[in-house]
Design a protein around this motif. Sequence first.
Motif, PDB file in Angstrom:
ATOM      1  N   VAL A 108      -1.176 -10.671  32.328  1.00  0.00           N
ATOM      2  CA  VAL A 108      -2.131 -11.520  32.722  1.00  0.00           C
ATOM      3  C   VAL A 108      -2.442 -12.633  32.011  1.00  0.00           C
ATOM      4  CG1 VAL A 108      -4.501 -11.675  33.704  1.00  0.00           C
ATOM      5  CG2 VAL A 108      -3.180  -9.621  34.379  1.00  0.00           C
ATOM      6  N   LEU A 109      -2.861 -12.296  30.760  1.00  0.00           N
ATOM      7  CA  LEU A 109      -3.258 -13.419  29.684  1.00  0.00           C
ATOM      8  C   LEU A 109      -2.099 -14.290  29.540  1.00  0.00           C
ATOM      9  CD1 LEU A 109      -4.967 -14.894  27.863  1.00  0.00           C
ATOM     10  CD2 LEU A 109      -4.335 -12.997  26.151  1.00  0.00           C
ATOM     11  N   LEU A 110      -0.879 -13.929  29.220  1.00  0.00           N
ATOM     12  CA  LEU A 110       0.233 -14.646  29.216  1.00  0.00           C
ATOM     13  C   LEU A 110       0.416 -15.648  30.381  1.00  0.00           C
ATOM     14  CD1 LEU A 110       2.876 -15.490  27.763  1.00  0.00           C
ATOM     15  CD2 LEU A 110       4.121 -13.882  29.241  1.00  0.00           C
ATOM     16  N   VAL A 167      -1.624 -22.831  32.615  1.00  0.00           N
ATOM     17  CA  VAL A 167      -2.867 -23.547  32.638  1.00  0.00           C
ATOM     18  C   VAL A 167      -2.336 -24.737  31.696  1.00  0.00           C
ATOM     19  CG1 VAL A 167      -5.036 -23.816  31.588  1.00  0.00           C
ATOM     20  CG2 VAL A 167      -4.822 -21.976  33.418  1.00  0.00           C
ATOM     21  N   MET A 168      -1.760 -24.412  30.671  1.00  0.00           N
ATOM     22  CA  MET A 168      -1.227 -25.124  29.149  1.00  0.00           C
ATOM     23  C   MET A 168      -0.151 -26.033  29.789  1.00  0.00           C
ATOM     24  SD  MET A 168      -1.615 -26.104  26.237  1.00  0.00           S
ATOM     25  CE  MET A 168      -0.632 -27.174  24.934  1.00  0.00           C
ATOM     26  N   LEU A 169       0.917 -25.477  30.393  1.00  0.00           N
ATOM     27  CA  LEU A 169       2.213 -26.115  30.484  1.00  0.00           C
ATOM     28  C   LEU A 169       2.028 -26.881  32.044  1.00  0.00           C
ATOM     29  CD1 LEU A 169       4.694 -23.838  28.878  1.00  0.00           C
ATOM     30  CD2 LEU A 169       3.437 -25.552  27.892  1.00  0.00           C
ATOM     31  N   THR A 170       1.532 -26.350  33.148  1.00  0.00           N
ATOM     32  CA  THR A 170       1.519 -26.919  34.255  1.00  0.00           C
ATOM     33  C   THR A 170       0.114 -27.905  34.708  1.00  0.00           C
ATOM     34  OG1 THR A 170       3.075 -25.219  34.934  1.00  0.00           O
ATOM     35  CG2 THR A 170       2.052 -26.471  36.645  1.00  0.00           C
ATOM     36  N   TYR A 171      -0.763 -27.326  34.284  1.00  0.00           N
ATOM     37  CA  TYR A 171      -2.014 -27.823  34.845  1.00  0.00           C
ATOM     38  C   TYR A 171      -2.576 -28.833  33.937  1.00  0.00           C
ATOM     39  CZ  TYR A 171      -7.283 -27.982  35.416  1.00  0.00           C
ATOM     40  OH  TYR A 171      -8.533 -28.525  35.881  1.00  0.00           O
ATOM     41  N   MET A 172      -2.237 -28.863  32.719  1.00  0.00           N
ATOM     42  CA  MET A 172      -3.127 -29.643  31.598  1.00  0.00           C
ATOM     43  C   MET A 172      -3.350 -30.974  31.757  1.00  0.00           C
ATOM     44  SD  MET A 172      -5.268 -29.176  29.346  1.00  0.00           S
ATOM     45  CE  MET A 172      -5.420 -27.119  29.334  1.00  0.00           C
ATOM     46  N   GLU A 173      -1.792 -31.717  32.143  1.00  0.00           N
ATOM     47  CA  GLU A 173      -1.990 -33.116  32.353  1.00  0.00           C
ATOM     48  C   GLU A 173      -2.681 -33.523  33.503  1.00  0.00           C
ATOM     49  OE1 GLU A 173      -0.529 -36.927  33.791  1.00  0.00           O
ATOM     50  OE2 GLU A 173      -0.195 -35.322  34.929  1.00  0.00           O
ATOM     51  N   CYS A 207      -5.413 -12.442  21.708  1.00  0.00           N
ATOM     52  CA  CYS A 207      -6.190 -12.013  22.735  1.00  0.00           C
ATOM     53  C   CYS A 207      -7.642 -12.238  22.197  1.00  0.00           C
ATOM     54  CB  CYS A 207      -6.240 -10.523  22.867  1.00  0.00           C
ATOM     55  SG  CYS A 207      -7.006  -9.885  24.320  1.00  0.00           S
ATOM     56  N   ALA A 208      -8.038 -11.966  20.927  1.00  0.00           N
ATOM     57  CA  ALA A 208      -9.257 -12.449  20.406  1.00  0.00           C
ATOM     58  C   ALA A 208      -9.403 -13.814  20.501  1.00  0.00           C
ATOM     59  CB  ALA A 208      -9.578 -11.768  19.148  1.00  0.00           C
ATOM     60  N   GLY A 209      -8.399 -14.537  20.116  1.00  0.00           N
ATOM     61  CA  GLY A 209      -8.771 -16.158  20.088  1.00  0.00           C
ATOM     62  C   GLY A 209      -9.040 -16.537  21.414  1.00  0.00           C
ATOM     63  N   PHE A 210      -8.252 -16.094  22.780  1.00  0.00           N
ATOM     64  CA  PHE A 210      -8.633 -16.580  23.842  1.00  0.00           C
ATOM     65  C   PHE A 210     -10.084 -15.926  24.676  1.00  0.00           C
ATOM     66  CE2 PHE A 210      -3.834 -17.495  24.473  1.00  0.00           C
ATOM     67  CZ  PHE A 210      -3.983 -18.717  24.665  1.00  0.00           C
ATOM     68  N   ILE A 211     -10.451 -15.010  23.877  1.00  0.00           N
ATOM     69  CA  ILE A 211     -11.885 -14.733  24.398  1.00  0.00           C
ATOM     70  C   ILE A 211     -12.919 -15.576  23.707  1.00  0.00           C
ATOM     71  CG2 ILE A 211     -13.562 -12.830  24.046  1.00  0.00           C
ATOM     72  CD1 ILE A 211     -11.621 -10.822  24.245  1.00  0.00           C
ATOM     73  N   ILE A 212     -12.640 -16.091  22.382  1.00  0.00           N
ATOM     74  CA  ILE A 212     -13.678 -16.682  21.653  1.00  0.00           C
ATOM     75  C   ILE A 212     -13.371 -18.349  21.619  1.00  0.00           C
ATOM     76  CG2 ILE A 212     -14.387 -17.181  19.292  1.00  0.00           C
ATOM     77  CD1 ILE A 212     -13.658 -14.373  18.708  1.00  0.00           C
ATOM     78  N   LEU A 213     -12.299 -18.810  21.666  1.00  0.00           N
ATOM     79  CA  LEU A 213     -12.145 -20.183  21.341  1.00  0.00           C
ATOM     80  C   LEU A 213     -11.942 -21.189  22.397  1.00  0.00           C
ATOM     81  CD1 LEU A 213      -9.710 -19.691  18.275  1.00  0.00           C
ATOM     82  CD2 LEU A 213     -12.079 -20.176  18.337  1.00  0.00           C
ATOM     83  N   PRO A 214     -11.723 -20.635  23.876  1.00  0.00           N
ATOM     84  CA  PRO A 214     -11.444 -21.811  24.810  1.00  0.00           C
ATOM     85  C   PRO A 214     -12.625 -22.795  25.354  1.00  0.00           C
ATOM     86  CG  PRO A 214     -10.578 -19.601  25.364  1.00  0.00           C
ATOM     87  CD  PRO A 214     -11.281 -19.500  24.210  1.00  0.00           C
ATOM     88  N   TYR A 224     -13.226 -20.813  30.991  1.00  0.00           N
ATOM     89  CA  TYR A 224     -13.406 -19.497  31.750  1.00  0.00           C
ATOM     90  C   TYR A 224     -12.454 -18.622  32.064  1.00  0.00           C
ATOM     91  CZ  TYR A 224     -18.083 -22.314  31.735  1.00  0.00           C
ATOM     92  OH  TYR A 224     -19.161 -22.897  31.511  1.00  0.00           O
ATOM     93  N   TYR A 225     -11.540 -19.454  32.676  1.00  0.00           N
ATOM     94  CA  TYR A 225     -10.480 -18.657  33.218  1.00  0.00           C
ATOM     95  C   TYR A 225      -9.549 -18.059  32.401  1.00  0.00           C
ATOM     96  CZ  TYR A 225      -7.522 -18.096  37.522  1.00  0.00           C
ATOM     97  OH  TYR A 225      -6.827 -17.757  38.635  1.00  0.00           O
ATOM     98  N   LEU A 226      -9.469 -18.799  31.339  1.00  0.00           N
ATOM     99  CA  LEU A 226      -8.601 -18.089  30.281  1.00  0.00           C
ATOM    100  C   LEU A 226      -9.421 -16.982  29.456  1.00  0.00           C
ATOM    101  CD1 LEU A 226      -7.661 -21.693  28.362  1.00  0.00           C
ATOM    102  CD2 LEU A 226      -6.125 -19.705  29.378  1.00  0.00           C
ATOM    103  N   MET A 227     -10.647 -16.983  29.282  1.00  0.00           N
ATOM    104  CA  MET A 227     -11.377 -16.035  28.773  1.00  0.00           C
ATOM    105  C   MET A 227     -11.332 -14.527  29.509  1.00  0.00           C
ATOM    106  SD  MET A 227     -14.536 -18.380  27.580  1.00  0.00           S
ATOM    107  CE  MET A 227     -15.650 -17.232  27.195  1.00  0.00           C
TER     108      MET A 227
END
Length: 422
Positions: free
Chosen positions: A229-231, A237-243, A292-299, A383-386
């Motif tokens: 799910v996280l991947l 989000v990073m490769l398709t949505y960010m631009e 996983c920890a980074g995506f909970i804390i850093l987004p 929020y979605y990534l977290m």
Amino acid sequence: MGNTIEWYDFGVFGFMPAILGAVFFNAENPTDNVLGTFAVLAVAFLARPFGGFVFGPLGDRIGRQKVLATTIILMSGSTFAIGLFPSFATAGVLAPILVVLARLVQGFSAGGEYGGAATFIAEYAPDRRRGFLGSWLEFGTLTGFFLGAGMVTATTVIVGDDAMQSWGWRIPFLLAGPLGLVGLYLRTKLEDTPLFREAAAKNTVEASPLKTVLRTQWRGILHLIGYIVLLNVADYVMLTYMESYLTNALGLEGRTPLFVIMGVILGMMVIITPIGALSDKIGRKPLLYASCAGFIILPIPAFQLMDSGNSALLTAGLAIIGVLLVFLLATIPSVLPAMFPTEVRYGAFAIGYNLSTALFAGTAPYIVTKLVADTGDQLIPAYYLMGAAVIAAVPIFLLPETAGRSLRNVTSSTQAPELAAR
């Protein structure tokens, strides 16, 4: 090559959603055009599970190589076809119908592509170098997206914005044809994997692999769905949505968003194979835990940096998301094949991976775009990534450590295979 072609298509779509929306949907405002393009991207994911159910078990029955040769023809051919389709102004409602049909073919073929490619590489790789060699598959992902985005950017610079909206948008799609021919040539020269040939020699190839997968591997498939799910959310989000986010949500102008994202992706390409090699030394799970920890804390801090108005801080925010994503990308091609026995590996992998991708990946750009537009909250992607990281935490914890272990004698997704002899 196959993964490169698949993600080349996503790079093209992801870097000109407003143009493609105007060409094929003719909406009244840019946001609706972007939503139309992301909806077409999402539609393709409806077909991916069907491709997984067809191509995965077929690869377990007739071999990995034959199926991979088929998927690359379908993928590159349908991308090439989009470059020939008429616009909405020329053909009316037929234009979006044709694009949707082409995307369904792409989704169906992609359903057999990634699982087969990851299985193929993993079954060829020496056990103690599987992380390094498997990470090259995701190097292909980033390469394809970089090529797609780069081709859109280069074509726009060469022909200009007006020509790009008129006819220049076709060029990146048409280039998928030659790429597909090169990939097909390479795949027809490959011999099937040693593990599949062993199974065939021992007559242990399943006569009805789909039935066996559903009967014996359903727990492992559910485990895989939760794990990635996280991947899937982070990837798309990073490769398709960010631009689109940087341009439409944050209001950045010019080609700065394109060049910043491409620079971060280039950095990801540089570090992904060393991280894959690191997973062979320290194990896959430390990298998965860190991601996983980074995506909970850093987004939230990362997206606040992007919204700072400073190019350096924008790059830093994107780089945080990119590095966390690389930890996942570098490890999954070696982790996922080790979850299932050889006789049903391709099928179980493809079914679970594509069910999760259909549910969580293809919908991510559309949902996030819609939520940002409706709420005005620029932190929605964070929020979605977290949330995705919280969901994936338990399945990641339950995964066994498989670094250095043989793919032979795998029994379940929660039991580590035997450590390979040195």
